[in-house]
Every structure is written in structure tokens, then in C-alpha cells.
Design a protein around this motif. Structure first.
Motif, mmCIF file in Angstrom:
data_model
loop_
_atom_site.group_PDB
_atom_site.id
_atom_site.type_symbol
_atom_site.label_atom_id
_atom_site.label_comp_id
_atom_site.label_asym_id
_atom_site.label_seq_id
_atom_site.Cartn_x
_atom_site.Cartn_y
_atom_site.Cartn_z
ATOM 1 N N LEU A 140 0.811 -1.222 0.000
ATOM 2 C CA LEU A 140 0.000 0.000 0.000
ATOM 3 C C LEU A 140 0.845 1.273 0.000
ATOM 4 O O LEU A 140 0.655 2.132 -0.863
ATOM 5 N N PRO A 141 1.797 1.434 0.914
ATOM 6 C CA PRO A 141 2.577 2.672 0.892
ATOM 7 C C PRO A 141 3.463 2.824 -0.338
ATOM 8 O O PRO A 141 3.750 3.942 -0.769
ATOM 9 N N SER A 142 3.905 1.707 -0.932
ATOM 10 C CA SER A 142 4.786 1.798 -2.100
ATOM 11 C C SER A 142 4.020 2.138 -3.369
ATOM 12 O O SER A 142 4.561 2.739 -4.291
ATOM 13 N N ASP A 143 2.743 1.754 -3.429
ATOM 14 C CA ASP A 143 1.930 2.042 -4.620
ATOM 15 C C ASP A 143 0.465 2.163 -4.212
ATOM 16 O O ASP A 143 -0.344 1.295 -4.529
ATOM 17 N N PRO A 144 0.105 3.236 -3.504
ATOM 18 C CA PRO A 144 -1.265 3.340 -2.987
ATOM 19 C C PRO A 144 -2.315 3.421 -4.077
ATOM 20 O O PRO A 144 -3.404 2.868 -3.944
ATOM 21 N N LEU A 145 -1.998 4.101 -5.176
ATOM 22 C CA LEU A 145 -2.964 4.220 -6.266
ATOM 23 C C LEU A 145 -3.178 2.869 -6.936
ATOM 24 O O LEU A 145 -4.307 2.468 -7.224
ATOM 25 N N LYS B 140 -8.555 9.214 12.367
ATOM 26 C CA LYS B 140 -7.412 9.840 11.708
ATOM 27 C C LYS B 140 -6.157 9.396 12.453
ATOM 28 O O LYS B 140 -6.072 9.525 13.671
ATOM 29 N N SER B 141 -5.190 8.848 11.723
ATOM 30 C CA SER B 141 -4.005 8.283 12.351
ATOM 31 C C SER B 141 -2.761 8.634 11.554
ATOM 32 O O SER B 141 -2.829 9.341 10.538
ATOM 33 N N GLU B 142 -1.633 8.112 11.995
ATOM 34 C CA GLU B 142 -0.392 8.329 11.241
ATOM 35 C C GLU B 142 -0.468 7.676 9.867
ATOM 36 O O GLU B 142 0.172 8.130 8.911
ATOM 37 N N TYR B 143 -1.262 6.614 9.756
ATOM 38 C CA TYR B 143 -1.433 5.963 8.464
ATOM 39 C C TYR B 143 -2.218 6.867 7.508
ATOM 40 O O TYR B 143 -1.943 6.909 6.305
ATOM 41 N N THR B 144 -3.204 7.581 8.042
ATOM 42 C CA THR B 144 -3.971 8.524 7.235
ATOM 43 C C THR B 144 -3.047 9.573 6.642
ATOM 44 O O THR B 144 -3.066 9.824 5.424
ATOM 45 N N ALA B 145 -2.242 10.179 7.496
ATOM 46 C CA ALA B 145 -1.321 11.224 7.039
ATOM 47 C C ALA B 145 -0.343 10.679 6.017
ATOM 48 O O ALA B 145 -0.063 11.325 4.991
ATOM 49 N N ASP B 146 0.175 9.473 6.261
ATOM 50 C CA ASP B 146 1.155 8.898 5.335
ATOM 51 C C ASP B 146 0.528 8.568 3.990
ATOM 52 O O ASP B 146 1.137 8.803 2.939
ATOM 53 N N LYS C 63 0.060 11.637 2.004
ATOM 54 C CA LYS C 63 1.388 12.055 1.541
ATOM 55 C C LYS C 63 1.802 11.249 0.314
ATOM 56 O O LYS C 63 2.342 11.799 -0.665
ATOM 57 N N GLN C 64 1.502 9.938 0.334
ATOM 58 C CA GLN C 64 1.830 9.077 -0.806
ATOM 59 C C GLN C 64 0.956 9.392 -2.018
ATOM 60 O O GLN C 64 1.423 9.357 -3.159
ATOM 61 N N TYR C 65 -0.327 9.699 -1.767
ATOM 62 C CA TYR C 65 -1.201 10.099 -2.870
ATOM 63 C C TYR C 65 -0.605 11.308 -3.596
ATOM 64 O O TYR C 65 -0.562 11.363 -4.831
ATOM 65 N N LYS C 66 -0.180 12.291 -2.815
ATOM 66 C CA LYS C 66 0.383 13.511 -3.398
ATOM 67 C C LYS C 66 1.663 13.219 -4.163
ATOM 68 O O LYS C 66 1.891 13.748 -5.266
ATOM 69 N N LYS C 67 2.487 12.358 -3.593
ATOM 70 C CA LYS C 67 3.755 11.998 -4.242
ATOM 71 C C LYS C 67 3.519 11.329 -5.589
ATOM 72 O O LYS C 67 4.202 11.625 -6.576
ATOM 73 N N HIS C 68 2.543 10.432 -5.642
ATOM 74 C CA HIS C 68 2.297 9.665 -6.867
ATOM 75 C C HIS C 68 1.460 10.428 -7.891
ATOM 76 O O HIS C 68 1.557 10.161 -9.090
ATOM 77 N N LEU C 69 0.655 11.370 -7.434
ATOM 78 C CA LEU C 69 -0.210 12.125 -8.346
ATOM 79 C C LEU C 69 0.416 13.428 -8.818
ATOM 80 O O LEU C 69 0.143 13.892 -9.921
ATOM 81 N N ASP D 107 -20.444 12.732 5.645
ATOM 82 C CA ASP D 107 -20.084 13.785 6.607
ATOM 83 C C ASP D 107 -19.031 13.329 7.614
ATOM 84 O O ASP D 107 -18.155 14.113 8.001
ATOM 85 N N LYS D 108 -19.104 12.084 8.069
ATOM 86 C CA LYS D 108 -18.131 11.592 9.052
ATOM 87 C C LYS D 108 -16.718 11.646 8.499
ATOM 88 O O LYS D 108 -15.771 12.012 9.208
ATOM 89 N N VAL D 109 -16.552 11.296 7.230
ATOM 90 C CA VAL D 109 -15.228 11.331 6.595
ATOM 91 C C VAL D 109 -14.759 12.781 6.444
ATOM 92 O O VAL D 109 -13.597 13.102 6.705
ATOM 93 N N LYS D 110 -15.671 13.660 6.035
ATOM 94 C CA LYS D 110 -15.326 15.084 5.941
ATOM 95 C C LYS D 110 -14.857 15.623 7.288
ATOM 96 O O LYS D 110 -13.875 16.369 7.368
ATOM 97 N N GLU D 111 -15.567 15.238 8.326
ATOM 98 C CA GLU D 111 -15.235 15.719 9.665
ATOM 99 C C GLU D 111 -13.836 15.270 10.085
ATOM 100 O O GLU D 111 -13.020 16.072 10.563
ATOM 101 N N LEU D 112 -13.528 13.984 9.881
ATOM 102 C CA LEU D 112 -12.235 13.453 10.308
ATOM 103 C C LEU D 112 -11.075 14.009 9.478
ATOM 104 O O LEU D 112 -9.961 14.186 9.996
ATOM 105 N N LEU D 113 -11.329 14.265 8.203
ATOM 106 C CA LEU D 113 -10.283 14.797 7.339
ATOM 107 C C LEU D 113 -10.256 16.322 7.342
ATOM 108 O O LEU D 113 -9.433 16.928 6.658
ATOM 109 N N GLN D 114 -11.176 16.914 8.095
ATOM 110 C CA GLN D 114 -11.283 18.369 8.201
ATOM 111 C C GLN D 114 -11.493 19.024 6.831
ATOM 112 O O GLN D 114 -10.885 20.035 6.498
ATOM 113 N N PHE D 115 -12.363 18.396 6.041
ATOM 114 C CA PHE D 115 -12.763 18.951 4.754
ATOM 115 C C PHE D 115 -13.863 19.988 4.965
ATOM 116 O O PHE D 115 -14.787 19.757 5.744
#
Length: 254
Positions: free
Chosen positions: A47-52, A167-173, A176-182, A200-208
Motif C-alpha cells: 500500500l505505501p509503495s503504490d497506494p494508487l 485519523k491516524s499516522e497511516y492517514t497522514a502517510d 502524503k503518498q497520494y500527493k507523491k504519486h499524483l 459527513d463523518k469522513v469530511k469531519e475526520l479529514l477536516q474537509f
């Protein structure tokens, strides 16, 4: 030959257009990053090496099932089951059943949300049809405690969102990987697209924030499809490595 999904099913319309599938992908990528069981896929390193690629492979499996005969679909489902069983064996304990259900629930929810965003509202019967397809996938994967109908599923889905996301360290990572690959521009488009379909729950946790910059773009995109110009936008926005795969999804294009 009996098909897993009827030829005239709305599920085939949903999964037969690349733009709808891309929004399913976008929504699932946001919610998946919040799932408490996401660390299971960090165990393999894939997953972290190729999340997309990892997420797209899940979407591709779902699409294969939708457009296959019952026998071929069941083989694909069994393959998924065996792959996960092998990971469980390597780690020494089982992936929790609720984690499997969560992924299945994402496919149900984002199938409906993406189609309604880009096409039209689904009737209660059509939503039941979507649910039934993935319910049968879940049954084949030997998942427990699956609601029998769409209406019964709705409160269970809400309960899962409350219990299984954080929301965890995995979320942040992962983001970060999405941005790197995109890349920066495509990553920004991904975020704005996620805002259009996630609950809405996902928006809330991601602060969208509620408003997406793509909201006024969606009607223009629909017009571009009618004018056969949507390929230009996809060419700009899609990562080069996925363009061919995504274009192949356009079973119902035109």
C-alpha cells in the motif's frame, strides 16, 4: 451463460463508465485512509509503495465481477479471499471481519454516490439492486453479519462509519503518498473530488470544508461528455500510467 449481474442492471451502468469509477476510487481512497484496519496493508508494504495501484486493483476486481459470468465472478471473489487468507497466515492472525465489510460497504456507498453525482438519482429499487450485487460478493467471501437488504444496511453503514474510522499516522502517510504519486495539481483535484462524494463523518475526520471547488465544474463536465470532449479533461488529470486502464472502463461510453 448466466451473468453475475444482469445485462440491463444499473450496476453495469455505474461500473461501465470511467468517470463514475474514478469518483468511486476517489471516495474510497479518502475513507480507506481513515480505516482502523488500514495498517494490515502496511504489513505487506504494497500500500505505501503504490497506494494508487493497490486501490485501483480493488476497483478493478469489483469491475471484473460486475461484467463477468457467475462462474468467472465467483472465481475472482475466491481469488481475493485466498490472497487475504495468505496475508493472514503470514501475519499470524485474522483480518477482522468488520474490516472486510468496511471495504464492501465503501463499494456500495460510492457506487451510488458517484452515479448520483454524475448521472441522476437512483430509485429505491435501483439502490437495492446495487446492494444486492455486493451482498452476493460478501456472501461468497464468507463475510458474517451482512444485512439482507439496502434499507437494513443503512444504519449498519452509519454504525461502521462511527466505530471503524479514525485519523491516524497511516492517514497522514497515505495522503502524503497520494500527493507523491499524483503530483500537486492532480492531488488537489483528488481532494476536491473526494469532497463531492464522501459522507459527513469522513469530511469531519479529514477536516474537509463542505464546499468543493469542483462543484461548479461538474455541470460543465457533463456538457463536455455530451460534446465528446471529456477525453481532453481526463488526459490532463489522469496519471499517465493509469490512462489506458481507465479508458478501458468505458463500456457504456457514448
Amino acid at each position: 451463460m448466466k451473468m453475475f449481474v444482469d445485462n440491463n442492471s444499473v450496476v453495469r451502468k455505474i461500473w461501465g463508465k470511467s468517470d463514475t469509477v474514478l469518483f468511486i476510487f476517489a471516495g474510497a481512497s479518502a475513507e480507506f485512509a481513515l480505516n482502523k484496519a488500514v495498517e494490515w496493508l502496511y504489513f505487506t508494504g504494497k500500500l505505501p509503495s503504490d497506494p494508487l495501484g493497490r486501490l485501483f486493483s480493488t476497483v478493478s476486481y469489483a469491475r471484473k465481477i460486475v461484467f463477468s459470468s457467475t462462474d468467472e465472478a465467483n472465481k475472482a471473489i475466491d481469488t481475493m479471499h485466498h490472497i487475504h487468507a495468505a496475508v493472514e497466515h503470514s501475519r499470524g492472525y485474522n483480518i477482522p471481519d468488520w474490516a472486510y465489510r468496511d471495504v464492501l460497504f465503501m463499494l456500495i456507498y460510492y457506487s451510488i454516490a458517484s452515479y448520483e453525482l454524475l448521472e441522476e438519482k437512483l430509485s429505491d429499487e435501483e439502490k437495492e439492486e446495487v446492494y444486492n450485487v455486493f451482498y452476493r460478493v460478501g456472501v461468497r467471501m464468507q463475510l458474517k453479519e451482512l444485512p439482507h437488504t439496502y434499507v437494513q444496511w443503512l444504519p449498519v453503514r452509519e454504525a461502521h462509519l462511527t466505530a471503524d474510522l479514525k485519523k491516524s499516522e497511516y492517514t497522514a502517510d497515505l495522503f502524503k503518498q497520494y500527493k507523491k504519486h499524483l503530483g500537486t495539481m492532480r492531488f488537489k483535484v483528488l481532494i476536491e473530488g473526494q469532497k463531492l462524494v464522501v459522507p459527513d463523518k469522513v469530511k469531519e475526520l479529514l477536516q474537509f470544508r463542505d464546499h468543493s471547488l469542483l462543484t461548479p465544474v461538474v455541470p460543465l463536465y457533463k456538457i463536455s461528455r455530451l460534446m465528446k470532449m471529456d477525453w481532453m479533461l481526463k488526459n490532463i488529470l489522469l496519471p499517465h500510467g493509469y490512462k489506458a486502464q481507465i479508458n478501458e472502463l468505458d463500456v457504456y461510453a457514448g
